[in-house]
Design an enzyme around this catalytic site. Structure first.
Site, PDB file in Angstrom:
ATOM      1  N   SER A  84       0.837  -1.201   0.000  1.00 57.00           N
ATOM      2  CA  SER A  84       0.000   0.000   0.000  1.00 57.00           C
ATOM      3  C   SER A  84       0.870   1.248   0.000  1.00 57.00           C
ATOM      4  O   SER A  84       2.091   1.176   0.072  1.00 57.00           O
ATOM      5  CB  SER A  84      -0.930  -0.008   1.212  1.00 57.00           C
ATOM      6  OG  SER A  84      -0.160   0.253   2.373  1.00 57.00           O
ATOM      7  N   LYS A  85       0.197   2.382  -0.078  1.00 51.93           N
ATOM      8  CA  LYS A  85       0.853   3.699  -0.170  1.00 51.93           C
ATOM      9  C   LYS A  85       1.997   3.872   0.824  1.00 51.93           C
ATOM     10  O   LYS A  85       3.011   4.491   0.506  1.00 51.93           O
ATOM     11  CB  LYS A  85      -0.182   4.802   0.089  1.00 51.93           C
ATOM     12  CG  LYS A  85      -1.004   5.131  -1.140  1.00 51.93           C
ATOM     13  CD  LYS A  85      -0.469   6.382  -1.821  1.00 51.93           C
ATOM     14  CE  LYS A  85      -0.938   6.492  -3.250  1.00 51.93           C
ATOM     15  NZ  LYS A  85       0.076   6.107  -4.229  1.00 51.93           N
ATOM     16  N   ARG A  86       1.796   3.339   2.031  1.00 49.86           N
ATOM     17  CA  ARG A  86       2.816   3.609   3.050  1.00 49.86           C
ATOM     18  C   ARG A  86       4.142   2.916   2.729  1.00 49.86           C
ATOM     19  O   ARG A  86       5.160   3.191   3.353  1.00 49.86           O
ATOM     20  CB  ARG A  86       2.306   3.253   4.460  1.00 49.86           C
ATOM     21  CG  ARG A  86       2.192   1.791   4.733  1.00 49.86           C
ATOM     22  CD  ARG A  86       1.438   1.503   6.018  1.00 49.86           C
ATOM     23  NE  ARG A  86       1.052   0.115   6.078  1.00 49.86           N
ATOM     24  CZ  ARG A  86       1.829  -0.847   6.568  1.00 49.86           C
ATOM     25  NH1 ARG A  86       2.993  -0.568   7.080  1.00 49.86           N
ATOM     26  NH2 ARG A  86       1.408  -2.105   6.551  1.00 49.86           N
TER      27      ARG A  86
END
Ligand code: GLU
Length: 465
Positions: free
Chosen positions: A229-231
């Site tokens: 994911s984005k993180r």
């Protein structure tokens, strides 16, 4: 339970005969830009279909009107095009409401589904009329190409809802109707859909449709084994494109993410991948996304770019501040390009080199600190003497013949006699103003006669002060 399983065998609709033309689909939901994981699924579908001379359907699953956005659809199409992942047919679920309605009405007529008036889940005060599938509460088993046999007891699903109303089919129903109508023979999708498959099979059987082959591909995971994911950094293909990754490198990397060719070969063109790809070599566990490996692939592809193409791409990635420097020219850039390519894995690394002032000296005269000109304890007078000698010697080389090789030839004897460090260190430092840089012959070749001598003269004047 045993009896149920036996019964199930009687009910199983045979998988689509393998002699039918292969039809696959890539079915992204336009709720975000094209994700790395979705791109990899699109690639696996593409490779499988092209290998078998099949057809590829691109289906935009935009029934969720609150989360679906046109801009995301545009991004998905553009990113797939950039990756060269073509398709043969295109559909949008939002334009197929009447098809779903036709099948809903038929199922209701055949008593395989029914209308049910009930309170709305979001607002219990309001009564709505949903469509529910009559579930025969069986064990559903299917053969997954990756996972083998998978069985589910569908009892707990009950008569599940397949449409919020006759004109509002739910995702599961739309997917199955589309797969049936579009003649999809192989459903190659993320394994996050395994738990949806029993529902899909029940709907399929109610529709009287043959069962496609299922291949549920393990998801792409972050290095900590959680969902990517984005993180964890960039997840959209667009971001990699903007950083200057090459599409061929991404394709190659994504293909090997969870699949292996069974040999040690790592570099594959798209057509080689089509030849080699095989679902049986897809790994059963999640594939870990490794940015360093992706950078490695990109570096390999950068090195192989035709020089003219590399030059154009470097030109695009080069900050304006560098193009504004006094000695910047296309000709100079062309000479610097091979050195630059050696130092980057991806075009966005150029900005880092600029920040570390590693490129500026190619396009402007460097500031030279007298104390850094000296090699070990050579004194200033000797350094100035060496630099002056170099200027004279290089002045004798005709301009047209001034290259890295003729420069080396002209001064190597002198440097060997006087001490290579004592002569070549100040020469290199005078040309670059850097304690680390390419060797002085390479630099002379890039700068040419006039500029090389000018830089050496300037440095010798500095030290003479
Ligand atoms: N639209 C679904 C998704 O984005 C894919 C559905 C399917 O492949 O069956 O995950």
């Amino acid at each position: 339970m045993k009896l149920l399983e036996e019964l199930e065998q009687l009910f199983v609709t045979p998988a689509l005969a393998t002699n039918r033309k292969v039809v696959v689909r890539t079915a992204p939901s336009p709720t975000g830009n094209l994700h790395i994981g979705t791109a990899r699924l699109a690639l696996f579908n593409y490779l499988f279909a092209r290998k078998h001379g099949g057809k590829i359907i691109l289906r935009i699953e935009d029934t969720d009107t609150t989360r679906s956005k046109k801009e995301f659809e545009d991004d998905i199409l553009e990113s797939l095009r950039w990756l060269s992942l073509s398709h043969d047919e295109f559909y949008r679920q939002s334009e197929r409401g009447s098809v779903y309605q036709k099948h809903l009405l038929r199922l209701i007529k055949e008593k395989k589904a029914y209308l049910s008036r009930e309170p709305s889940q979001s607002n219990p005060a309001v009564e709505i009329e949903v469509v529910r599938l009559r579930n025969q509460n069986r064990i559903i088993s299917f053969e997954d190409e990756i996972r083998g046999t998978i069985s589910f007891d569908t009892m707990e699903l009950g008569d599940f809802v397949i449409a919020r109303s006759l004109s509002d089919a739910l995702y599961h129903f739309a997917v199955v109707v589309d797969d049936v109508e579009m003649g999809v023979t192989h459903v190659i999708r993320g394994d996050d859909h395994i738990s949806n498959t029993p529902r899909h099979i029940l709907i399929q059987e109610a529709l009287g449709a043959p069962r496609p082959v299922y291949a549920h591909i393990p998801l792409v995971l972050a290095p900590d084994h959680s969902k990517l994911s984005k993180r964890h950094g960039a997840t959209a293909i667009r971001e990699y494109r903007e950083q200057g990754f090459l599409p061929e490198a991404l394709i190659n990397y994504l293909a090997l993410l969870g699949w292996n060719p069974g040999t040690t070969q790592e570099l594959f063109t798209l057509s080689e991948l089509i030849k080699e790809f095989d679902l049986s070599q897809v790994h059963k566990s999640g594939a870990i996304f490794d940015i360093e490996k992706l950078r490695w692939f990109n570096r390999e592809y950068l090195r192989r770019l035709p020089p003219a193409e590399a030059l154009a791409l470097i030109g695009n990635a080069l900050p304006e501040a560098i193009k504004a420097l006094p000695h910047f020219s296309e000709e100079r850039l062309q000479k610097v390009a091979p050195l630059l390519i050696e130092r980057i894995a991806v075009f966005s690394d150029i900005a880092k080199l600029v920040k570390e002032e590693e490129l500026q000296y190619f396009f402007e005269r460097p500031a030279v600190a007298p104390e850094d000109l000296a090699w070990k304890d050579t004194n200033a007078a000797t350094i100035a003497e060496h630099l002056q000698y170099l200027c004279e010697k290089l002045g004798d080389i005709p301009e047209k013949m001034f290259t890295q090789d003729t420069v080396r030839e002209a001064i190597f004897g002198y440097a060997t006699e006087k001490g290579r460090g004592a002569v070549l260190w100040p020469m290199r430092y005078a040309l670059s103003g850097k304690k680390q840089s390419p060797d002085p012959f390479v630099l002379s070749g890039i700068f040419g006669k006039e500029e090389t001598i000018a830089r050496l003269t300037a440095a010798s004047a500095t030290i003479a002060k």
